[in-house]
Design a protein around this motif. Structure first.
Motif, PDB file in Angstrom:
ATOM      1  N   THR A 130       0.819  -1.219   0.000  1.00  0.00           N
ATOM      2  CA  THR A 130       0.000   0.000   0.000  1.00  0.00           C
ATOM      3  C   THR A 130       0.852   1.269   0.000  1.00  0.00           C
ATOM      4  N   HIS A 131       2.170   1.131   0.205  1.00  0.00           N
ATOM      5  CA  HIS A 131       3.071   2.280   0.085  1.00  0.00           C
ATOM      6  C   HIS A 131       3.183   2.732  -1.370  1.00  0.00           C
ATOM      7  N   PHE A 132       2.688   1.902  -2.279  1.00  0.00           N
ATOM      8  CA  PHE A 132       2.756   2.214  -3.715  1.00  0.00           C
ATOM      9  C   PHE A 132       1.342   2.145  -4.306  1.00  0.00           C
ATOM     10  N   PRO A 133       0.460   3.065  -3.878  1.00  0.00           N
ATOM     11  CA  PRO A 133      -0.960   2.980  -4.243  1.00  0.00           C
ATOM     12  C   PRO A 133      -1.236   3.051  -5.739  1.00  0.00           C
ATOM     13  N   GLU A 134      -0.314   3.628  -6.505  1.00  0.00           N
ATOM     14  CA  GLU A 134      -0.527   3.792  -7.949  1.00  0.00           C
ATOM     15  C   GLU A 134      -0.536   2.464  -8.693  1.00  0.00           C
ATOM     16  N   ILE A 135       0.075   1.415  -8.094  1.00  0.00           N
ATOM     17  CA  ILE A 135       0.260   0.170  -8.854  1.00  0.00           C
ATOM     18  C   ILE A 135      -0.378  -1.049  -8.174  1.00  0.00           C
ATOM     19  N   ILE A 136      -1.242  -0.819  -7.191  1.00  0.00           N
ATOM     20  CA  ILE A 136      -1.897  -1.947  -6.521  1.00  0.00           C
ATOM     21  C   ILE A 136      -3.386  -1.961  -6.840  1.00  0.00           C
ATOM     22  N   PRO A 137      -4.051  -3.106  -6.617  1.00  0.00           N
ATOM     23  CA  PRO A 137      -5.510  -3.131  -6.785  1.00  0.00           C
ATOM     24  C   PRO A 137      -6.160  -2.266  -5.698  1.00  0.00           C
ATOM     25  N   ASP A 138      -7.480  -2.047  -5.820  1.00  0.00           N
ATOM     26  CA  ASP A 138      -8.200  -1.391  -4.734  1.00  0.00           C
ATOM     27  C   ASP A 138      -8.046  -2.275  -3.500  1.00  0.00           C
ATOM     28  N   THR A 139      -7.612  -1.705  -2.399  1.00  0.00           N
ATOM     29  CA  THR A 139      -7.235  -2.486  -1.216  1.00  0.00           C
ATOM     30  C   THR A 139      -7.858  -1.907   0.044  1.00  0.00           C
ATOM     31  N   LEU A 140      -8.395  -2.789   0.882  1.00  0.00           N
ATOM     32  CA  LEU A 140      -8.960  -2.399   2.171  1.00  0.00           C
ATOM     33  C   LEU A 140      -8.356  -3.282   3.252  1.00  0.00           C
ATOM     34  N   ILE A 141      -7.883  -2.675   4.324  1.00  0.00           N
ATOM     35  CA  ILE A 141      -7.387  -3.426   5.478  1.00  0.00           C
ATOM     36  C   ILE A 141      -8.252  -3.047   6.666  1.00  0.00           C
ATOM     37  N   THR A 142      -8.956  -4.031   7.214  1.00  0.00           N
ATOM     38  CA  THR A 142      -9.946  -3.728   8.243  1.00  0.00           C
ATOM     39  C   THR A 142     -10.356  -4.989   8.998  1.00  0.00           C
ATOM     40  N   SER A 143     -11.043  -4.785  10.110  1.00  0.00           N
ATOM     41  CA  SER A 143     -11.718  -5.876  10.806  1.00  0.00           C
ATOM     42  C   SER A 143     -13.212  -5.558  10.926  1.00  0.00           C
ATOM     43  N   ASN A 144     -13.636  -4.484  10.259  1.00  0.00           N
ATOM     44  CA  ASN A 144     -14.998  -3.979  10.366  1.00  0.00           C
ATOM     45  C   ASN A 144     -15.934  -4.647   9.357  1.00  0.00           C
ATOM     46  N   THR A 145     -16.968  -5.305   9.849  1.00  0.00           N
ATOM     47  CA  THR A 145     -17.891  -6.049   8.992  1.00  0.00           C
ATOM     48  C   THR A 145     -18.617  -5.148   7.999  1.00  0.00           C
TER      49      THR A 145
END
Length: 324
Positions: A130-145
């Motif tokens: 995620t330090h390179f947001p330009e080249i990653i898929p849409d990403t979510l990091i969470t524990s929230n339902t």
């Protein structure tokens, strides 16, 4: 060059020598007459500000019945080594974190540690991308339902995986209206008590999840495309994926070169990145694998480059200490 190499790894008695990258590196080091010290993570210890390990001299051979021979136990200061390879597999738990502090003490005494302990501690392999947001898929990091369900509604087809997993363990592909979505969320988040990472599903996985090595800031020109078996989403070899060595294409080089210099600056000298299509998925810095599969099909050697990096870095450390 007379080099003393320490390796911190999982029990050598449990490895598969046909596929184990640590074993491949050690074979090359032994070929170069390195003195190899075998260390497991619980063998490390600190007295005041000095780091030590209970270790044994190691000799290996390509023999599937008996591939390692250990000398007698001895307690050594880590400062007596020239280089330490930290090759303990995930999960990066609290014991792993403690070990990085001990290895950092060794590093301060002039030992080359690959990869840099501070960076191993700082960068989670799943979050690091995620330090390179330009080249990653849409990403979510969470524990929230609620956030997970919103992400699923947005993309309709997603991947959910744990933050501390490896080898494709507990990786789920979930589509909208999946009847198991509630139990999957409960399992992955442990009822909203544990984080997980979510990404939109990339159909290019059918052509393979590419493992690309970056050694001392330079991408290796071959990768291992890990292609899912029929009916599977995961390309991981441990999950039954089929590994096919391939030359890097233009897009692969573009992504690898984009992140290579930052990785080198962080002291991450041996890294395995995972790419699906034109997206960066993970940055593996603890114990990246795939060396054996790639070297079996190309005329270039990853292990030669690793050894060359070690020797150049050690020489640089020695020259610096002489000039001081």
């Amino acid at each position: 060059m007379n080099i003393k190499l320490g390796i911190v790894m999982d029990p050598i008695s449990t490895i598969n020598i046909k596929k184990d990258s640590s074993f491949a590196i050690l074979l090359k080091a032994q070929e170069k007459k390195y003195k190899i010290y075998y260390i497991e993570i619980h063998d490390l210890f600190l007295i005041k500000n000095k780091s030590y390990a209970k270790s044994r001299l190691l000799r290996i051979e390509k023999n599937e019945k008996k591939w390692f021979f250990l000398g007698k136990e001895e307690y050594i200061p880590l400062s007596s080594l020239n280089v330490i390879l930290m090759r303990k597999d995930p999960p990066v738990n609290i014991q792993f974190i403690y070990a990085t502090y001990i290895l950092e003490s060794a590093e301060k005494s002039g030992v080359l540690v690959i990869n840099k302990p501070k960076s191993l501690r700082k960068f989670n392999e799943k979050i690091f991308a995620t330090h390179f947001p330009e080249i990653i898929p849409d990403t979510l990091i969470t524990s929230n339902t609620i956030l997970i369900r919103q992400f699923l509604n947005k993309h309709q087809d997603i991947i959910i995986k744990p933050l501390d997993g490896m080898g494709g363990k507990s990786v789920f592909r979930v589509k909208k209206n999946d009847p198991n979505i509630s139990v999957i969320i409960e399992t992955m988040t442990k009822y909203e008590k544990s984080y997980c990472v979510l990404q939109n599903y990339l159909p290019e996985i059918k052509e393979g999840d590419k493992r690309i090595f970056i050694i001392n800031g330079k991408p290796f020109p071959w990768c291992l495309a890990r292609i899912p078996k029929s009916g599977e989403t995961r390309g991981n070899l441990a999950a039954g994926g089929i590994g096919k060595p391939k030359k890097l294409n233009q897009e692969d080089f573009k992504i690898a070169n984009y992140i290579s210099n930052p990785l080198k600056k962080m002291g991450l000298l041996f890294v395995g990145i995972d790419i699906i299509g034109n997206k960066l998925i993970e940055i593996n810095i603890t114990s990246p694998t795939g060396i054996c599969e790639i070297e079996s099909c190309c005329d270039k050697s990853i292990t030669d480059l690793i050894i060359d990096t070690i020797e150049k870095k050690i020489l640089k450390i020695k020259n610096k200490s002489i000039n001081i």
